[in-house]
Design a protein around this motif. Structure first.
Motif, short mmCIF file in Angstrom:
data_model
loop_
_atom_site.label_atom_id
_atom_site.label_comp_id
_atom_site.label_asym_id
_atom_site.label_seq_id
_atom_site.Cartn_x
_atom_site.Cartn_y
_atom_site.Cartn_z
N ARG A 116 -9.14 7.33 10.23
CA ARG A 116 -7.70 6.70 10.06
C ARG A 116 -7.50 5.36 9.75
N MET A 117 -8.58 4.35 9.99
CA MET A 117 -8.61 3.19 9.70
C MET A 117 -9.14 3.21 8.16
N LYS A 118 -10.26 3.78 8.03
CA LYS A 118 -10.53 4.13 6.50
C LYS A 118 -9.50 4.68 5.50
N ILE A 119 -8.79 5.52 6.04
CA ILE A 119 -7.80 6.15 4.98
C ILE A 119 -6.81 4.99 4.94
N SER A 120 -6.25 4.28 6.04
CA SER A 120 -5.36 3.16 5.44
C SER A 120 -5.87 2.00 4.66
N GLN A 121 -7.30 1.91 4.91
CA GLN A 121 -8.16 0.89 3.96
C GLN A 121 -8.01 1.65 2.33
N GLY A 122 -7.93 2.85 2.32
CA GLY A 122 -8.43 3.38 1.08
C GLY A 122 -6.93 3.43 0.42
N LEU A 123 -6.03 3.27 0.87
CA LEU A 123 -4.45 3.34 0.29
C LEU A 123 -4.27 2.23 -0.67
N VAL A 124 -4.13 2.40 -1.80
CA VAL A 124 -4.01 1.40 -2.88
C VAL A 124 -2.11 1.08 -2.83
N GLU A 125 -1.91 -0.08 -2.78
CA GLU A 125 -0.63 -0.49 -2.80
C GLU A 125 -0.24 -0.99 -4.03
N SER A 126 0.94 -0.49 -4.66
CA SER A 126 1.39 -1.04 -5.95
C SER A 126 2.98 -1.08 -5.90
N SER A 127 3.68 -1.68 -6.69
CA SER A 127 4.84 -1.85 -6.46
C SER A 127 5.85 -0.60 -6.66
N GLY A 128 6.43 -0.04 -5.58
CA GLY A 128 6.97 1.00 -5.49
C GLY A 128 6.52 2.33 -5.17
N PHE A 129 4.93 2.21 -5.32
CA PHE A 129 4.37 3.33 -4.77
C PHE A 129 2.80 2.84 -4.31
N ASP A 130 2.36 3.84 -3.67
CA ASP A 130 0.75 3.82 -3.20
C ASP A 130 0.46 4.94 -3.57
N LEU A 131 -1.32 4.81 -3.58
CA LEU A 131 -2.02 5.94 -4.21
C LEU A 131 -3.22 6.17 -3.03
N ILE A 132 -3.30 7.66 -2.91
CA ILE A 132 -4.44 7.92 -2.08
C ILE A 132 -5.15 8.74 -2.94
N SER A 133 -6.78 8.71 -2.94
CA SER A 133 -7.60 9.37 -4.01
C SER A 133 -8.57 10.64 -2.84
N MET A 134 -8.55 11.60 -3.10
CA MET A 134 -9.50 12.47 -2.31
C MET A 134 -10.85 12.22 -2.81
N GLY A 135 -11.16 12.26 -3.99
CA GLY A 135 -12.53 11.84 -4.68
C GLY A 135 -13.52 13.20 -4.14
N ARG A 136 -14.74 13.14 -4.36
CA ARG A 136 -15.59 14.08 -3.98
C ARG A 136 -16.27 13.59 -2.85
N PRO A 137 -16.62 14.65 -1.92
CA PRO A 137 -17.55 14.40 -0.83
C PRO A 137 -19.04 14.25 -1.44
N GLU A 138 -19.24 12.83 -0.85
CA GLU A 138 -20.65 12.48 -1.25
C GLU A 138 -22.02 13.01 -0.21
N GLY A 139 -22.92 13.33 -1.04
CA GLY A 139 -24.16 13.73 -0.18
C GLY A 139 -23.66 15.21 0.13
#
Ligand SMILES: Nc1ncnc2c1ncn2[C@@H]1O[C@H](COP(=O)(O)OP(=O)(O)OP(=O)(O)O)[C@@H](O)[C@H]1O
Ligand SMILES: [Mg+2]
Length: 250
Positions: free
Chosen positions: A80-103
């Motif tokens: 949960r902590m990581k996910i909120s850290q991974g959230l990119v905040e911009s003006s009017g919108f935020d972005l979260i990226s799934m990416g690919r699982p590593e390893g």
């Protein structure tokens, strides 16, 4: 109640470009805050929106595995902590990226993590725009519970339009629930719907089908890795999609 708009379609038809335009439209229509979700492991939505991703959920998975024991907190909490850290905040919108699982490890895990993240996050936003990888995999994995608007994107070729029908059948077979179905035929020659479009609209029972022209400005922005915000306000694609978003938001 929030509104989840998900884009799907075959490879390279313009899903990410149009998803970026959706986000821009919603923000400029004042329908904020918007959550943009990049569910494509080959993430591109951030570039389209002109923001930088610090880390993806796929990457978070790896660190959680290593760190949770050291920090003596549960994996779930750490995630949960990581996910909120991974959230990119911009003006009017935020972005979260799934990416690919590593390893090594199961892809489903990253998927379940994303599901949890989306469920928790989505409630905090009025509008959610979900950009998917090609095909219907993300939707069939039930990344979101219900989609309010399913947008299927195609190019103007006959093969592309036939693919729309196949995607529709697939969505029905997999019982993917949606409120509204919108078809976008992208990169048309002259901004007009090809002949077969009406048949596709009827067969898919879509509420709406729109043609989007091949657009030099969009092509040029892509050539220079410029975000959708750089397209002019009277760009045809932007105007059409802003109109669509205004209708959906009503
Ligand atoms: N209407 C348009 N006019 C001109 N170029 C376009 C248009 N729509 C999309 N493009 C270009 O087509 C290319 C593919 O677009 P995009 O990456 O958005 O497709 P995609 O469906 O998300 O691809 P993928 O399946 O790989 O995720 C990009 O270079 C983009 O700039
Ligand atoms: Mg894409």
């Amino acid at each position: 109640m929030n509104c989840i708009i998900a884009l799907s379609g075959k490879g390279g038809v313009g899903k990410t470009t149009l998803a970026g335009m959706f986000v821009r439209s919603l923000v400029e229509l004042g329908k904020k805050p918007v959550l943009a979700i990049d569910a494509d492991p080959n993430s591109c939505l951030a570039d389209m929106l002109g923001v930088k991703v610090r880390f993806t959920i796929g990457a978070a998975r790896e660190t959680v595995r290593d760190e949770s024991e050291a920090q003596k907190i549960s994996k779930q909490e750490l995630l949960r902590m990581k996910i909120s850290q991974g959230l990119v905040e911009s003006s009017g919108f935020d972005l979260i990226s799934m990416g690919r699982p590593e390893g090594p490890g199961c892809y489903c895990y990253a998927n379940n993590v994303l599901k949890l993240a989306i469920k928790e996050l989505s409630d905090q936003y009025k509008y959610v725009v979900l950009d998917n990888e090609a095909g219907l995999e993300n939707l069939s994995r039930r990344i979101v519970q219900t989609v309010n608007v399913l947008v299927l994107v195609s190019d103007a070729s006959n093969a592309g339009l036939n693919t729309l029908e196949r995607l529709y059948s697939l969505a029905s077979e997999m019982r993917i629930g949606y409120g509204k179905l919108v078809l976008l035929v992208n990169r048309t020659r002259n901004g007009e719907l090809p002949e077969a479009a009406q048949r596709v609209k009827e067969n898919t029972k879509a509420q709406k089908i729109l043609a989007l022209p091949y657009d030099e400005e969009i092509a040029l922005l892509a050539e220079h890795s410029k975000p959708v915000w750089d397209a002019s306000k009277d760009n045809e694609i932007y105007k059409t999609l802003r109109g669509l978003m205004a209708e959906i938001a009503e």
